[in-house]
Scaffold this motif. Structure first.
Motif, PDB file in Angstrom:
ATOM      1  N   LYS A 247       0.833  -1.184   0.000  1.00 20.09           N
ATOM      2  CA  LYS A 247       0.000   0.000   0.000  1.00 20.09           C
ATOM      3  C   LYS A 247       0.875   1.243   0.000  1.00 20.09           C
ATOM      4  N   LEU A 248       0.336   2.328  -0.565  1.00 19.20           N
ATOM      5  CA  LEU A 248       1.034   3.605  -0.497  1.00 19.20           C
ATOM      6  C   LEU A 248       0.315   4.411   0.571  1.00 19.20           C
ATOM      7  N   ARG A 249       0.987   4.585   1.708  1.00 13.36           N
ATOM      8  CA  ARG A 249       0.269   5.151   2.854  1.00 13.36           C
ATOM      9  C   ARG A 249       0.299   6.671   2.823  1.00 13.36           C
ATOM     10  N   LEU A 250      -0.884   7.219   2.960  1.00 15.47           N
ATOM     11  CA  LEU A 250      -1.059   8.659   2.851  1.00 15.47           C
ATOM     12  C   LEU A 250      -0.323   9.412   3.965  1.00 15.47           C
ATOM     13  N   MET A 251       0.359  10.474   3.562  1.00 14.13           N
ATOM     14  CA  MET A 251       0.859  11.439   4.546  1.00 14.13           C
ATOM     15  C   MET A 251       0.100  12.727   4.289  1.00 14.13           C
ATOM     16  N   SER A 252      -0.787  13.027   5.181  1.00 16.43           N
ATOM     17  CA  SER A 252      -1.789  14.063   4.979  1.00 16.43           C
ATOM     18  C   SER A 252      -1.234  15.390   4.462  1.00 16.43           C
ATOM     19  N   GLU A 253      -2.078  16.054   3.678  1.00 11.65           N
ATOM     20  CA  GLU A 253      -1.780  17.414   3.237  1.00 11.65           C
ATOM     21  C   GLU A 253      -1.643  18.349   4.445  1.00 11.65           C
ATOM     22  N   SER A 254      -2.250  17.957   5.568  1.00 18.34           N
ATOM     23  CA  SER A 254      -2.159  18.803   6.762  1.00 18.34           C
ATOM     24  C   SER A 254      -0.708  18.951   7.213  1.00 18.34           C
ATOM     25  N   ALA A 255       0.152  17.986   6.838  1.00 22.98           N
ATOM     26  CA  ALA A 255       1.573  18.134   7.169  1.00 22.98           C
ATOM     27  C   ALA A 255       2.092  19.428   6.551  1.00 22.98           C
TER      28      ALA A 255
END
Lengths: 646, 249, 225
Positions: A247-255
């Protein structure tokens, strides 16, 4: 109109399904929620960063109208404007409702809601609960549904799969064919309306930020039964995810909303550890190219830039397809409080702490702007008539769709933190319209002959038996991988017609190979394989819709980037010039020298392109293949114009 | 270096009432493999180590990033999510078993509906008047919010219950996850209006008094939820409620 | 019986079990250890205190009501708890999980020890009718006999260690389950305090055993007044 209580079947237990179910219960009708798994585990829990609402808590001058404009512009003007506008105006009430339900939204010193920034806007408009906002929203709605369950108003069928709609002789949806995933038995369920709140189709690409249930099979089934599918080619590639084998795990745009910066070493092949590269050796490529929006450009823009810096400029970290997402300049407590959820994920999967070292990320398939075509009705004032039975109705009467499964809120590219909003909004909004639809029926499901249901059940029984009897040489799970690789190869950030043609041929190969599938498990208790093979069939059909739509759309719009058709916006161009241009054009010919050099030509190109392509793609399943047509987009409120973020 | 492999030993069961049996698999090693990726590999090539073709192993999973709670199982004897169980940090053969405190459905799948039934028993929700727009929610300090958020991250994965020596397949103990939710909703200004009902619900058989304070729950919780604090706090709330019931009613 | 009533009874029984561990059983334990440990200071202080106790009015009722019945109740419910859980400290090897396991094991040990202790002290005392004033010399005689052999010394040492562990760890558990210690840090720090308390109690008990073993001294019966 039936005299008994209305009965609505909701497929899907994510944000849309749950919020709709809650609303239905409140209006004293019966609802059955069908979910592939336990309700708390739907893909909506993966949403991280937040949910947008222009409450203007920071006195920045934000308003729902600004939210509307940002969303429309972010979507490259392909979304129907009254719908988006209505959604943006409802957003503050939705946040307040979710707050009342007990969502642990972050707070200000005085105890009000806190907001943060997100991509594609200059305002702090995103309410958030740490970095697991989706999870928190799902739980709050799940709790309300449980409350109604406790009172006996909701029936939940967890571990059940939707196989198809029961259509009567007039083609009206009268119920659903379901499979109990434990006993593997089929049955039909009669209902006055069926709603597909079944999420997106990320599994078509296999490796994406999506969950394993996101096969898009339910929506595809509706498409195969005759429903129109809209804007399939618009697939959002999220700029920041952790690469991984499963899986490609999301790193939120909130970062980035909280100050995270994207960069790569300035020189090709600089292999120094990131912390030892001084600022002068770093290329903050988004900040340099987009001084105004910086790291918070919309996702389509950011993903293209990453793609460009990695593949064209060969500046990926140590030559690999990765760039840094850097949070290390922020204090650890701040990061733990605001982004704890994603920091944990990164740590658990890579062993590195983003508070100490910059994260290594790369874009990943994330969201489908497209989905089942759904209707709406305006109130004539640029808003939606909430009681209209047309709202969220698919082209099959009685079959509704909402959330990521529909196609109309995000245009050609979705802004971050708008998906949670559109999911809850559609769930809440469509309820009244469905009730009107049921009230307006001359004949109800009670008049439907039982043979209609028997036929539907028999059809699916024989279909699954057929699948179980498949004993060819192809492992279905491997075939799925291969499909994903094909889609990943050519229907991603950069699209070229030659490659797309090849992709379409390759998908046809997959389709041929599918006939030779081996049903590797033909037992009859909790056997997921026949189900999966059916889903795989749907994914293949959907990939044809996506690839064909992409091939045919000869333009560059939002997430659909074809370099060949890039209109090459002049660097000093101001989008307002285009409004001027249209104004001037109204009064006759526009002279060449009214605008800086090259701008007029560009604007003419832009206008011509919009005339050709500012349309929704509609796919219909005819003669065993997708047939593509186009429909106009409602642009009645703001004039489409070139997008610009620098 | 030789071609590396990963060895897995999996406890399987075809049906809830069938006998369990073990099977061993080997799959090619790749970097950053997790248990789920191994199971997916077995799906693509469902052949045991001894070359026997078998039905692919079944398991539950969804998000693969430890927020949905689906893929909880015993990995090398300990309960955890399979998605965050990275092969590089595990001893081989990697032994996979279904959770032992919930009824097995098939192979590694179990039925955790008991957890959700418990949430109903303790009314784990805010009793709102309606979904219509009646303005802002109650004011709340960010400190209380942070406390609630930590509790609200519970994804009903069942780790705390599986590891709890007091929780068994046959008894009716509610367990840490449930008590923590009672605390979560009692902390909310409007949620606390059901406080007494919630406390009454945990003051009985299977309730808070059945906790044995082994505190394993907090050790195995993948979300580091302060479960033992919740248990102690519910202990306090129920104690006060008892005093109230006896002396003030 | 409806579920609600059953729930209430269940709750009350377990709460009472928890409470009796502290009062009166735990309190008695402390008293018992303290008085016995006077033996290490001298024979007379020890004998005087025993005499005081033995001269209390309604002694039998006090002993039955505040010692025997609470201990029996605590033990019976204790066994219910013992069999309701299934310790797993080897699989989940954490300090508190060991404490949990040891709490149950020590409870069982204490029960067996108490049966022995009472069977060799109180039962003969009642059997031979020496209920009143002659008790002290009589009991001390028994103890002297007991501590002559290693068997007796070990039995008592084990009983004392089990009881002090069970009590101090139970005290901590009481504070947690009644909600006096909530925060993790509070629980940890209080844990150290209770551990120290248990250690002191155990030393007191073991010192008494040592004194009896090293210096067996007989005492005379005294009369009130």
């Amino acid at each position: 109109m039936p005299k008994r209580k209305k009965k609505i079947i909701v497929i899907g237990g994510g944000l849309t399904g749950l919020s709709l179910a809650m609303k239905i219960c409140e209006r004293n009708a019966e609802v059955v929620i069908v979910s592939y798994q336990s309700l708390k585990r739907s893909h909506s829990v993966c949403a991280q960063g937040g949910i947008n609402a222009a409450i203007d808590a920071r006195n920045e001058g934000d308003s729902p109208e600004n939210h509307f404009y940002d969303t429309i512009k972010g979507g490259d003007f392909l979304a129907h404007q009254p719908l988006v506008r209505d959604m943006c105006y409802q957003a503050p009430a939705i946040i307040h409702l979710m707050d009342r339900l007990g969502v642990a939204f972050n707070r200000t010193g005085e105890g009000h809601l806190e907001f943060r920034r997100f991509g594609g806007t200059l305002y702090s408009r995103t309410a958030f609960a740490g970095a697991t906002t989706g999870q928190q929203l799902v739980y709050a709605l799940d709790e309300q549904v449980r409350r109604f369950q406790h009172d006996g108003a909701v029936k939940t069928l967890e571990w059940h799969e939707y196989l198809g709609a029961v259509l009567d002789s007039q083609g009206v949806c009268r119920g659903a064919v379901l499979q109990d995933l434990r006993t593997n038995t089929l049955f039909t369920l009669a209902g006055d309306a069926v709603v597909l709140a079944t999420g997106g189709p990320g599994q078509v690409y296999v490796r994406s930020t999506n969950s394993t249930v996101n096969t898009g099979a339910a929506a595809t089934m509706a498409y195969l039964q005759g429903a129109k599918y809209g804007n399939g080619e618009f697939i959002q590639i999220h700029p920041t995810a952790i690469p991984g084998p499963d899986k490609l795990r999301l790193m939120s745009e909130s970062a980035r909303g909280e100050g995270g910066r994207l960069w790569v070493p300035r020189t090709v092949g600089d292999a120094r550890p990131p912390k030892s590269i001084p600022d002068s050796g770093r290329n903050y490529f988004l900040e340099e190219k987009f001084p105004l929006f910086g790291n918070l450009v919309p996702r389509d823009v950011a993903s293209r830039e990453i793609h460009d810096i990695v593949y064209n400029q060969k500046l990926g970290i140590a030559g690999e397809p990765m760039v840094y997402l850097d949070l290390t300049h922020k204090s650890k407590d701040y990061l733990e409080d605001r982004l704890g959820g994603i920091i944990d994920i990164y740590k658990k999967f890579t062993g590195e702490d983003p508070k100490d070292v910059p994260m290594k990320i790369f874009p990943a398939v994330h969201y489908s702007m497209g989905g089942l075509w759904t209707d709406y009705e305006t109130d004539g004032n640029g808003m939606i008539e909430h009681g209209s039975p047309r709202n969220q109705a698919t082209s099959i009467p009685g079959l509704y769709a909402g959330g990521e499964a529909d196609y109309q809120y995000h245009g050609a590219n979705r802004l971050g933190a708008n998906s949670l909003l559109s999911c809850i909004y559609t769930g809440l909004m469509m309820c009244r319209g469905i009730f009107t639809y049921i009230d307006n029926q001359d004949k109800s499901v009670d008049d439907t002959p039982s043979t209609t249901f028997d036929d539907a059940k028999n059809h699916w029984e024989s279909r699954l038996n057929e699948i179980k009897a498949m004993k060819g040489g192809e492992n279905p799970y491997q075939l799925h991988r291969d499909l994903g690789d094909i889609m990943m190869g050519n229907v991603l950030i950069v699209r070229e017609n030659k490659k797309l043609e090849k992709t379409i041929r390759e998908i046809e190969d997959i389709k041929t190979r599918f006939k030779d599938v081996n049903c590797v498990d033909s037992t009859d208790w909790a056997n997921p394989t026949p189900s999966f093979i059916n889903q795989l069939y749907c994914m293949i059909e959907l990939s044809r819709v996506i690839a064909k739509g992409a091939l045919m759309r000869d333009e560059f719009r939002g997430a659909h980037y074809k370099p060949e058709f890039d209109l090459k916006q002049p660097s000093k161009f101001d989008p307002h010039e285009y409004i001027d241009y249209l104004e001037k054009k109204n009064y006759g010919d526009v002279s060449e020298d009214a605008f800086p050099e090259g701008h007029l030509e560009y604007m003419k190109r832009f206008e011509a392109n919009n005339d050709n392509w500012l349309k929704s793609t509609i796919a219909e399943y005819k003669n065993n293949k997708p047939e593509i047509s186009y429909e106009p987009v409602d642009t009645s409120i703001v004039t489409p114009r070139p997008r610009k973020y620098d | 270096m030789n071609k590396k492999i990963v060895k897995l030993k999996i406890k399987r069961r075809d049906k809830p009432d069938a006998k369990a049996y073990w099977q061993e698999f080997t799959i090619p090693y790749k970097e950053r493999l997790n248990v789920i990726a191994c199971l997916q590999d077995i799906q693509r090539n469902p052949t045991t180590q001894s070359g026997e073709s078998v039905n692919p192993v079944t398991w539950d999973c969804n998000c693969l990033e430890e927020v949905c709670g689906s893929c909880t199982m015993l990995v090398n004897g300990k309960v955890r999510q399979a998605c965050t169980a990275l092969i590089d940090s595990l001893e081989q053969p990697v032994i996979l078993e279904p959770m032992s405190k919930f009824p097995v459905v098939r192979d590694l799948q179990v039925d955790r509906s008991r957890m959700f039934e418990n949430l109903k028993k303790v009314k784990a929700w805010v009793d709102i008047d309606g979904t219509h727009d009646i303005g802002e929610g109650p004011l709340m300090s960010d400190k209380v919010r942070a406390q609630r958020y930590a509790l609200s991250e519970c994804m009903s994965c069942g780790c705390c219950l599986e590891a709890c020596p007091q929780f068994s397949l046959t008894n009716n103990f509610m367990g840490a996850a449930t008590f923590s939710q009672v605390r979560l909703f009692n902390l909310h200004p409007s949620g606390s209006m059901l406080k007494e009902e919630r406390l009454e619900a945990v003051m009985g058989e299977g309730g808070i008094t059945d906790c044995g304070n082994a505190q394993v729950c907090v050790e195995v919780c993948p979300k580091s939820i302060p479960l033992t604090e919740s248990i102690a706090d519910i202990g306090r709330q129920t104690t006060l409620q008892t005093l109230k019931n006896i002396f003030m009613k | 019986m409806d579920q609600r009533t059953r729930d209430q009874i269940h709750y009350l029984i377990l709460k009472t079990h928890s409470l009796t561990g502290l009062i009166p059983v735990g309190a008695f334990l402390v008293l018992h250890f303290s008085i016995n440990s006077l033996r290490t200071v001298g024979v007379w202080p020890y004998q005087i205190s025993i005499d005081i106790i033995n001269n209390l009015p309604f002694l039998m009722w006090i002993e039955v009501g505040f010692i025997i019945i609470p201990i029996l109740f605590h033990s019976l419910v204790g066994f219910y708890i013992y069999f309701s859980g299934k310790p797993n400290p080897f699989r989940y090897n954490y300090p508190h999980n060991w404490m949990y396991t040891l709490q149950r094991i020590s409870g069982a040990i204490i029960f067996v020890f108490l049966v022995y202790h009472l069977a060799t002290t109180v039962v003969p005392k009642i059997w031979y009718g020496n209920i009143q004033f002659a008790a002290a010399p009589y009991l001390i005689d028994i103890m002297n006999q007991e501590f002559k052999t290693w068997d007796g010394r070990i039995i008592y040492a084990v009983g004392i260690i089990a009881a002090t562990f069970h009590f101090s760890s139970g005290l901590w558990g009481f504070c947690v389950s009644w909600g006096l210690l909530i925060g993790r840090r509070a629980q940890r720090n209080a844990g150290y305090v209770f551990a120290l308390f248990g250690l002191v109690l155990a030393i007191m008990g073991l010192a008494t055993v040592l004194e009896f073993s090293l210096h067996p001294v007989g005492v005379e019966a005294t009369q009130p007044g």
